[in-house]
Design an enzyme around this catalytic site. Structure first.
Site, PDB file in Angstrom:
ATOM      1  N   GLU A 287      72.253  33.390  99.454  1.00 23.15           N
ATOM      2  CA  GLU A 287      70.926  34.037  99.546  1.00 23.15           C
ATOM      3  C   GLU A 287      70.825  35.171  98.554  1.00 23.15           C
ATOM      4  O   GLU A 287      69.753  35.422  98.013  1.00 23.15           O
ATOM      5  CB  GLU A 287      70.613  34.634 100.929  1.00 23.15           C
ATOM      6  CG  GLU A 287      69.834  33.746 101.849  1.00 23.15           C
ATOM      7  CD  GLU A 287      69.577  34.446 103.173  1.00 23.15           C
ATOM      8  OE1 GLU A 287      69.024  35.553 103.162  1.00 23.15           O
ATOM      9  OE2 GLU A 287      69.962  33.870 104.199  1.00 23.15           O
TER      10      GLU A 287
ATOM     11  N   GLU B 259      70.910  44.806 106.537  1.00 24.80           N
ATOM     12  CA  GLU B 259      71.292  43.485 107.035  1.00 24.80           C
ATOM     13  C   GLU B 259      70.966  42.521 105.907  1.00 24.80           C
ATOM     14  O   GLU B 259      69.867  41.982 105.827  1.00 24.80           O
ATOM     15  CB  GLU B 259      70.522  43.155 108.324  1.00 24.80           C
ATOM     16  CG  GLU B 259      71.190  42.056 109.118  1.00 24.80           C
ATOM     17  CD  GLU B 259      70.951  40.663 108.567  1.00 24.80           C
ATOM     18  OE1 GLU B 259      71.556  40.282 107.525  1.00 24.80           O
ATOM     19  OE2 GLU B 259      70.162  39.947 109.192  1.00 24.80           O
TER      20      GLU B 259
HETATM   21  C1  LIG Z   1      67.755  39.412 106.399  1.00 25.97           C
HETATM   22  S1  LIG Z   1      66.227  40.290 106.308  1.00 25.97           S
HETATM   23  C2  LIG Z   1      66.558  41.691 107.305  1.00 25.97           C
HETATM   24  C3  LIG Z   1      65.316  42.331 107.881  1.00 25.97           C
HETATM   25  C4  LIG Z   1      65.562  43.533 108.791  1.00 25.97           C
HETATM   26  N1  LIG Z   1      66.355  44.562 108.144  1.00 25.97           N
HETATM   27  C5  LIG Z   1      66.232  43.143 110.080  1.00 25.97           C
HETATM   28  O1  LIG Z   1      67.400  43.468 110.259  1.00 25.97           O
HETATM   29  O2  LIG Z   1      65.597  42.479 110.914  1.00 25.97           O
HETATM   30  C6  LIG Z   1      66.318  40.865 104.657  1.00 25.97           C
HETATM   31  C7  LIG Z   1      65.070  41.568 104.099  1.00 25.97           C
HETATM   32  O3  LIG Z   1      65.379  42.017 102.786  1.00 25.97           O
HETATM   33  C8  LIG Z   1      64.257  41.867 101.927  1.00 25.97           C
HETATM   34  N2  LIG Z   1      64.760  41.791 100.545  1.00 25.97           N
HETATM   35  C9  LIG Z   1      65.403  40.772  99.927  1.00 25.97           C
HETATM   36  N3  LIG Z   1      65.749  41.116  98.664  1.00 25.97           N
HETATM   37  C10 LIG Z   1      65.311  42.396  98.484  1.00 25.97           C
HETATM   38  C11 LIG Z   1      65.356  43.317  97.395  1.00 25.97           C
HETATM   39  N4  LIG Z   1      65.933  42.989  96.231  1.00 25.97           N
HETATM   40  N5  LIG Z   1      64.815  44.529  97.568  1.00 25.97           N
HETATM   41  C12 LIG Z   1      64.218  44.872  98.736  1.00 25.97           C
HETATM   42  N6  LIG Z   1      64.111  44.039  99.796  1.00 25.97           N
HETATM   43  C13 LIG Z   1      64.673  42.820  99.677  1.00 25.97           C
HETATM   44  C14 LIG Z   1      63.570  40.621 102.446  1.00 25.97           C
HETATM   45  O4  LIG Z   1      62.191  40.622 102.095  1.00 25.97           O
HETATM   46  C15 LIG Z   1      63.825  40.704 103.956  1.00 25.97           C
HETATM   47  O5  LIG Z   1      62.735  41.285 104.642  1.00 25.97           O
END
Ligand SMILES: C[S@@+](CC[C@H](N)C(=O)[O-])C[C@H]1O[C@@H](n2cnc3c(N)ncnc32)[C@H](O)[C@@H]1O
Length: 310
Positions: free
Chosen positions: A115, A106
């Site tokens: 973002e 997601e």
């Molecule tokens: C929109 S949230 C989704 C969280 C969860 N999957 C959900 O559906 O509730 C996106 C997540 O991606 C992580 N994230 C962002 N960029 C990332 C990266 N380059 N590598 C790993 N995680 C990342 C953020 O820390 C965040 O927890």
């Protein structure tokens, strides 16, 4: 914006029922018994745990922030530690020992791409997905529709300046505010939509590269009623599985993304006339870009206005 380690932000996402229910239903449909799955940006670990419950043999759940520890604790509390392995690190730098059958993520922001998590998903795909692997979501579309939204334009927007204020003329500020190209994430009333939304871009996540996001389109709308065009709204649809479409548009149940509202210089429109719109949608494909916003330029007739979606 709050850091992803903030539990309130995670709650906003998890408690967004249309979002979370759509992902849960699609995971049940797409995960095959014995699959090896990668969840990119796992947050609380919710999608990874749902994949494990749907029959995945092994789920790698990666997150770049401290929320990874929260996910580790929740996986343990739910008795799924044998199947789900949480990794604290950047998904774009992840190189697993084995290929994965399915990538779940997601990664969606405002207008889908603001973002900037797309790069992480595409890099994780290129480095870890098997040649026959699948993506969830598999396709993402961005749509746009013209609006007649008098409150957002005249009361909460640039049209406010047209009325005298304590007998003083502020009307010149309407143009100034319009040219500043502000956007707002807000729920748009279905009655404000002047013509059905049209796709301005579509991305197939299995094959896409980041430079395919930017697009220039000429769209033609036919208003369904007489009115005053005074704005546009942008939203996205994500194909999560064959039967699950996450639609964040004004005619679907409200999600935390709402829609992206953009005010536009007012012009009367008639039902059935042709309304031509040029759209320039720009997303920086450079993986090291500091800014991960989306620039949009809209043109109707002689009028062009530029916006920044954050
Ligand atoms: C929109 S949230 C989704 C969280 C969860 N999957 C959900 O559906 O509730 C996106 C997540 O991606 C992580 N994230 C962002 N960029 C990332 C990266 N380059 N590598 C790993 N995680 C990342 C953020 O820390 C965040 O927890």
């Amino acid at each position: 914006m709050k850091p992803y380690g903030d539990i309130e932000l995670q709650r906003r996402m998890v408690s967004d029922r249309p979002r979370t229910n759509a992902f849960a239903a699609a995971i049940r449909e797409v995960v095959r018994p014995g699959d090896v799955v990668l969840d990119v940006g796992t947050g609380t670990g919710i999608l990874a745990m749902l994949a494990a419950k749907a029959g995945a043999r092994k789920v790698y759940a990666v997150d770049a922030t401290d929320i990874a520890q929260v996910a580790t604790d929740l996986v343990k509390a739910n008795g799924l530690s044998d199947q789900v392995q949480v990794l604290h690190g950047r998904a774009d730098e992840l190189q697993l020992d084995q290929g994965v059958d399915l990538i779940i993520s997601e990664w969606l922001g405002n207008a889908a791409f603001a973002e900037g998590m797309l790069h992480a998903v595409l890099d994780a795909r290129d480095n870890n997905l098997t040649p026959t692997g699948r993506m969830l979501p598999s396709k993402v579309r961005v749509l746009i529709a013209p609006l007649d939204e008098p409150i957002l334009y005249n009361t909460d927007g640039p049209g406010f300046w047209r009325q005298p204020i304590h007998a003083l003329d502020f009307s010149g500020l309407q143009e100034v505010e319009l040219s500043q190209g502000r956007t707002m994430q807000i729920r748009v009333e279905p009655a404000a939509v002047l013509a059905p939304g049209q796709a301005l871009l579509e991305l197939d996540l299995l094959t896409a590269s980041a430079d395919q996001v930017s697009s220039q389109r000429q769209l033609e709308f036919v208003p369904v009623r007489d009115g005053v065009l005074n704005g546009f709204c942008i939203w996205f649809e994500a194909e999560l599985s064959r039967s699950v479409l996450l639609d964040t548009g004004p005619f679907s149940p409200e999600t935390h993304w709402a829609q992206t509202y953009m005010s536009f210089a007012p012009r009367p429109v008639r039902a059935g006339e042709r309304l031509e719109l040029s759209v320039d949608f720009f997303y920086d494909p450079n993986p090291t870009a500091v800014r991960r916003d989306v620039d949009v330029c809209l043109g109707v007739g002689e009028r062009e206005l530029s916006y920044l979606i954050e």
